[in-house]
Design a protein around this motif. Structure first.
Motif, PDB file in Angstrom:
ATOM      1  N   GLU A 140       0.816  -1.217   0.000  1.00 51.79           N
ATOM      2  CA  GLU A 140       0.000   0.000   0.000  1.00 51.79           C
ATOM      3  C   GLU A 140       0.847   1.264   0.000  1.00 51.79           C
ATOM      4  OE1 GLU A 140      -2.438  -0.339   3.419  1.00 51.79           O
ATOM      5  OE2 GLU A 140      -3.419  -2.198   2.769  1.00 51.79           O
ATOM      6  N   LYS A 141       2.124   1.158   0.269  1.00 49.47           N
ATOM      7  CA  LYS A 141       2.983   2.338   0.344  1.00 49.47           C
ATOM      8  C   LYS A 141       3.248   2.921  -1.040  1.00 49.47           C
ATOM      9  CE  LYS A 141       5.435   1.847   4.677  1.00 49.47           C
ATOM     10  NZ  LYS A 141       4.986   3.175   5.107  1.00 49.47           N
ATOM     11  N   GLN A 142       3.240   4.239  -1.094  1.00 47.46           N
ATOM     12  CA  GLN A 142       3.514   4.937  -2.337  1.00 47.46           C
ATOM     13  C   GLN A 142       4.956   5.446  -2.330  1.00 47.46           C
ATOM     14  OE1 GLN A 142       1.147   5.123  -4.842  1.00 47.46           O
ATOM     15  NE2 GLN A 142      -0.005   3.766  -3.470  1.00 47.46           N
ATOM     16  N   ASN A 143       5.530   5.538  -3.503  1.00 50.86           N
ATOM     17  CA  ASN A 143       6.903   6.011  -3.622  1.00 50.86           C
ATOM     18  C   ASN A 143       6.966   7.500  -3.282  1.00 50.86           C
ATOM     19  OD1 ASN A 143       9.557   6.617  -4.400  1.00 50.86           O
ATOM     20  ND2 ASN A 143       9.500   5.119  -6.056  1.00 50.86           N
ATOM     21  N   GLU A 192      10.042  11.856  -5.840  1.00 49.54           N
ATOM     22  CA  GLU A 192       9.484  12.374  -7.089  1.00 49.54           C
ATOM     23  C   GLU A 192      10.241  11.803  -8.286  1.00 49.54           C
ATOM     24  OE1 GLU A 192       8.606  16.661  -9.326  1.00 49.54           O
ATOM     25  OE2 GLU A 192       9.582  16.590  -7.347  1.00 49.54           O
ATOM     26  N   PRO A 198       3.223  -4.005  -6.947  1.00 53.85           N
ATOM     27  CA  PRO A 198       3.200  -2.596  -6.536  1.00 53.85           C
ATOM     28  C   PRO A 198       4.592  -2.131  -6.131  1.00 53.85           C
ATOM     29  CG  PRO A 198       1.492  -3.877  -5.407  1.00 53.85           C
ATOM     30  CD  PRO A 198       2.404  -4.856  -6.077  1.00 53.85           C
ATOM     31  N   GLU A 199       4.810  -0.835  -6.218  1.00 50.34           N
ATOM     32  CA  GLU A 199       6.102  -0.277  -5.862  1.00 50.34           C
ATOM     33  C   GLU A 199       6.452  -0.564  -4.406  1.00 50.34           C
ATOM     34  OE1 GLU A 199       5.815   3.853  -6.901  1.00 50.34           O
ATOM     35  OE2 GLU A 199       6.730   3.482  -8.859  1.00 50.34           O
ATOM     36  N   GLY A 200       5.441  -0.474  -3.535  1.00 50.75           N
ATOM     37  CA  GLY A 200       5.675  -0.736  -2.121  1.00 50.75           C
ATOM     38  C   GLY A 200       6.143  -2.152  -1.859  1.00 50.75           C
ATOM     39  N   TRP A 234      14.024   3.563  -3.036  1.00 46.18           N
ATOM     40  CA  TRP A 234      12.886   4.074  -3.810  1.00 46.18           C
ATOM     41  C   TRP A 234      13.327   4.484  -5.214  1.00 46.18           C
ATOM     42  CZ3 TRP A 234       8.325   2.721  -2.698  1.00 46.18           C
ATOM     43  CH2 TRP A 234       7.851   2.654  -1.386  1.00 46.18           C
ATOM     44  N   HIS A 274      11.833   3.058  -8.773  1.00 45.85           N
ATOM     45  CA  HIS A 274      11.455   3.860  -9.948  1.00 45.85           C
ATOM     46  C   HIS A 274      12.098   3.300 -11.203  1.00 45.85           C
ATOM     47  CE1 HIS A 274       8.879   7.059  -8.707  1.00 45.85           C
ATOM     48  NE2 HIS A 274       9.742   7.662  -7.905  1.00 45.85           N
ATOM     49  N   LYS A 280      10.472  -0.066 -12.264  1.00 42.66           N
ATOM     50  CA  LYS A 280       9.126   0.075 -12.833  1.00 42.66           C
ATOM     51  C   LYS A 280       9.151   0.814 -14.178  1.00 42.66           C
ATOM     52  CE  LYS A 280       5.912  -1.183 -11.110  1.00 42.66           C
ATOM     53  NZ  LYS A 280       5.268  -2.530 -11.154  1.00 42.66           N
TER      54      LYS A 280
END
Length: 208
Positions: free
Chosen positions: A111-114, A117, A167-169, A195, A199, A202
């Motif tokens: 559920e964690k978002q990167n 930026e 997911p990224e998390g 992180w 990026h 992905k």
């Protein structure tokens, strides 16, 4: 004959004295050989020596205190480390909160978002970090064909199967905590850099 007996007496007394000096009781820790090796002069949070005269007999300090005195007299209660401010949480040097999820908490991690930026510079840094930390096993293109991966076996092909939709998390968590043959890298790579690797995986490897 008397000379021989004298030698025996002196030797016996020396041995007895040596054994006695090794004993420790009460507040007396016994005698130490090369005490500088046992007593830390720099500040240490858990082994303070607050007696300013401790080790005075061999001290060469400019402040004229004992050689082994290592307590910070400028802090309250002579604490070598101050306690954190009440109701605060320490952050990493990159400004991120400590990562507290456990290895098995994959669903929560997903559920964690990167927080980093996405920019061209971040992708370039992520590429370099991937080559540095990941390519040995996953290969330079993420296809699981790195030299170390060939020896270990079972290394994930990041371009195929279910790995594409992770997911990224999830990816971040696996790098941090490890999973299966994948070892934990959280102690070697700061969160912000992980992180950036996510990026790169992905955007460039998986083209997501």
């Amino acid at each position: 004959m008397k000379f021989t007996k004298s030698i025996y007496v002196i030797a016996t007394a020396g041995i007895a004295l040596g054994l006695a000096s090794c004993g420790a009781s009460g507040d007396h820790p016994g005698y130490e050989y090369a005490p500088q090796m046992y007593n830390s002069i720099p500040y240490e949070g858990l082994s303070q020596i607050i007696n300013e005269d401790e080790g005075q007999w061999l001290s060469t300090r400019e402040d004229e205190k004992g050689e082994f005195f290592n307590s910070n007299i400028n802090n309250p209660h002579r604490m070598n480390m101050r306690e954190p401010v009440a109701n605060t949480v320490p952050r990493t040097k990159d400004g991120m909160l400590p990562y507290r999820l456990l290895a098995f908490e994959l669903e929560k991690a997903a559920e964690k978002q990167n927080p980093v930026e996405l920019t061209d510079q971040v992708l370039a840094e992520g590429h370099q970090l991937f080559l540095q930390y990941c390519s040995a096993c996953h290969g330079i293109n993420g296809e699981g064909d790195g030299k170390a991966g060939e020896v270990i076996g079972g290394v994930a092909n990041l371009k195929g199967g279910a790995y594409i939709n992770l997911p990224e998390g999830h990816i971040f968590h696996v790098i941090m905590k490890g999973k299966g043959r994948m070892g934990a890298h959280g102690s070697q790579i700061p969160q912000e850099r992980i992180w950036k690797i996510v990026h790169y995986v992905k955007q460039e490897i998986q083209k997501q």
